[in-house]
Scaffold this motif. Structure first.
Motif, PDB file in Angstrom:
ATOM      1  N   LEU A 120       0.727  -1.138   0.118  1.00 28.74           N
ATOM      2  CA  LEU A 120       0.031  -0.134   0.021  1.00 28.74           C
ATOM      3  C   LEU A 120       0.846   1.314   0.023  1.00 28.74           C
ATOM      4  O   LEU A 120       0.468   2.233  -0.583  1.00 28.74           O
ATOM      5  N   GLY A 121       1.905   1.283   0.843  1.00 27.82           N
ATOM      6  CA  GLY A 121       2.780   2.297   0.783  1.00 27.82           C
ATOM      7  C   GLY A 121       3.699   2.579  -0.639  1.00 27.82           C
ATOM      8  O   GLY A 121       3.809   3.565  -1.111  1.00 27.82           O
ATOM      9  N   MET A 122       3.748   1.444  -1.518  1.00 23.51           N
ATOM     10  CA  MET A 122       4.299   1.334  -2.776  1.00 23.51           C
ATOM     11  C   MET A 122       3.263   2.118  -3.536  1.00 23.51           C
ATOM     12  O   MET A 122       3.467   2.638  -4.481  1.00 23.51           O
ATOM     13  N   ILE A 123       2.028   1.685  -3.650  1.00 25.64           N
ATOM     14  CA  ILE A 123       0.816   2.239  -4.428  1.00 25.64           C
ATOM     15  C   ILE A 123       0.626   3.703  -4.303  1.00 25.64           C
ATOM     16  O   ILE A 123       0.666   4.482  -5.197  1.00 25.64           O
ATOM     17  N   VAL A 124       0.614   4.161  -2.915  1.00 27.45           N
ATOM     18  CA  VAL A 124       0.715   5.736  -2.454  1.00 27.45           C
ATOM     19  C   VAL A 124       1.880   6.396  -3.272  1.00 27.45           C
ATOM     20  O   VAL A 124       1.573   7.446  -3.695  1.00 27.45           O
ATOM     21  N   THR A 125       2.867   5.853  -3.305  1.00 30.97           N
ATOM     22  CA  THR A 125       4.141   6.581  -3.792  1.00 30.97           C
ATOM     23  C   THR A 125       3.972   6.728  -5.383  1.00 30.97           C
ATOM     24  O   THR A 125       4.519   7.800  -6.054  1.00 30.97           O
TER      25      THR A 125
END
Length: 473
Positions: A120-125
């Motif tokens: 999810l952190g990768m997607i937000v970035t």
């Protein structure tokens, strides 16, 4: 991270496929349990550890894995997690005895946590623009919400068509492809550096506390909550987690920056997640039992019976959730979706002993899919709303952790309630199917209560002003 739109959406597809594989694993294995018990000679109590070993390792490692992603680079942690998960899947598939299978399931849980915690952190970035981010989170939410139901279908097909070993071996080609494509499509991120959050004491406290908490919850059916053993373990696990919070408040470079919880949306989202998943994960477990033991469906048809849920979730999470949130605000969409889910579960609380799938279960799955498909993306967006670039990994790991704690809590509470109520009726001379149905009805009522409480919590915590600030970013 990839800069052009096409490569970003392709990267999202790869990350979603890898996440789906990890989510599928739990429900695929659930269907295969009777065959595993037969071939490897598990006792009924021992068989539970095929599930519990994975769940304890997965839930206990998520938060630490999320922070490691922020520090060492999220792509690096994701790839390492995928390697561990894939190798452990191979070892589970060829395991020849009980001890080996349980040990490899624990390893698989660690790998799954490492991969899942940072996605999810990768997607937000990858998607900094709010409208695109909402769509991307909708895709991720569908994978999280629909994956378990899809796993029940896959579990029935693989187990009955091939063998229980393929419940694990099917991960190999998917894992290898995900590793290769992630390496190619997702650019490496350097992270903050391990020294920026190398809180070893905090890591030990949170990992030990979470593992012990989940262990206590999943053992509640075997050892009652009122027993000295359960109360002692629960007290110790909460003491470890309290020690972790104190440590984070004082540490110069904390593992979990407590400032994240100053964002009302983040605190509320994690609380709502625990309650929502407690109701819904337990619902899935109880419904599988109802379909098999009362309606007498086999493993394959039980899996296929869940198919309307992921289809409806896909339609709403991918097709409507982002537009609804943009028009009405995340708060209204989330609360409305949760209310639909609570109504669905309350409807199931009247499921009859001589029920019919098309009348008593199918409409509920469709209504529930609509509610969950709109609520989940809104909830995930709120959970990440207070995270900075350097905190997105730990924020992602945190919401995944609360999801797993909710799943463990819901399954333990609902299964215990159903079993105890049914056993009491059966001992009193009530026919077996009647007793089982009464136990399932009680569990559905409790599930509805969990989700209704989640809806009230969402209405209280999330404010319109916060939504407008978030939408303007």
């Amino acid at each position: 991270m990839p800069g052009n739109g096409g490569s970003r959406w392709l990267a999202l597809s790869v990350l979603s496929a890898a996440t789906l594989m990890v989510v599928l694993d739990g429900s695929v294995v659930t269907i295969a349990l009777p065959w595993i018990q037969r071939d490897l000679g598990f006792s009924q109590a021992g068989l539970a550890w095929v599930v519990n070993a994975y769940l304890i390792a997965f839930a206990g490692s998520l938060m630490l894995a999320g922070r490691l992603g922020d520090l060492a680079g999220r792509r690096r942690v994701f790839l390492l997690g995928m390697v561990v998960f894939t190798v452990a899947s191979l070892l589970c598939g060829i395991a020849a005895d009980r001890t080996a299978l349980v040990a490899f399931r624990f390893l698989q849980g660690v790998g799954g946590a490492m991969a899942s915690a940072v996605v999810l952190g990768m997607i937000v970035t990858l998607f900094p623009e709010p409208r695109e981010r909402a769509k991307a989170i909708g895709v991720y939410s569908f994978v999280q919400a629909g994956g378990a139901s899809i796993g029940l279908i896959a579990g029935g097909v693989l187990t009955q068509g091939l063998s229980w070993n393929w419940a694990f071996l099917v991960n190999l080609p998917i894992g290898v492809a995900a590793i290769a494509l992630t390496w190619r499509l997702v650019a490496a991120d350097r992270g903050l550096g391990v020294r920026e959050g190398a809180d070893l004491a905090g890591a030990a406290l949170v990992t030990g506390g979470l593992m012990l908490l989940v262990y206590t919850i999943v053992q509640a059916e075997e050892h009652s909550w009122s027993s000295a053993r359960s109360l002692g373990l629960l007290t110790f696990s909460l003491a470890l987690l309290a020690g972790f919070v104190v440590r984070q408040a004082k540490a110069a470079k904390p593992l979990l920056p407590l400032r994240l919880f100053r964002a009302r949306a983040v605190s509320g989202a994690n609380l709502v997640m625990v309650l929502m998943v407690a109701g819904l994960f337990g619902f899935q477990f109880i419904t599988a039992l109802y379909l098999q033991r009362v309606l007498e469906l086999d493993a394959l048809w039980t899996g296929l019976a869940f198919l309307p849920a992921p289809v409806t979730i896909a339609v709403f999470s991918l097709g409507f959730a982002a537009r609804l949130a943009e028009r009405f605000g995340a708060r209204h969409v989330l609360v409305g979706g949760l209310v639909l889910v609570a109504i669905s579960l309350a409807w199931l609380a009247r499921v009859p002993e001589d029920g019919q799938y098309t009348v008593d279960v199918l409409p509920v799955l469709v209504l529930m899919g609509a509610g969950f498909g709109t609520a989940m993306p809104a909830l995930m967006g709120q959970a990440m709303s207070g995270a900075t670039e350097g905190d997105s990994g730990i924020a992602s790991g945190l919401i995944n952790t609360t999801q797993q704690v909710g799943a463990a809590m819901g399954t333990a509470v609902l299964a215990t309630a159903a079993t105890t109520h049914s056993a009491g009726l059966f001992d009193a001379g009530v026919p077996e199917k009647t007793a089982l149905t009464a136990g399932f009805q009680l569990s559905y009522g409790l599930s509805a209560g969990f989700v209704a409480l989640a809806a009230v919590t969402a209405a209280v915590f999330f404010r319109r002003s916060a939504e407008r600030v978030h939408a303007a970013r």
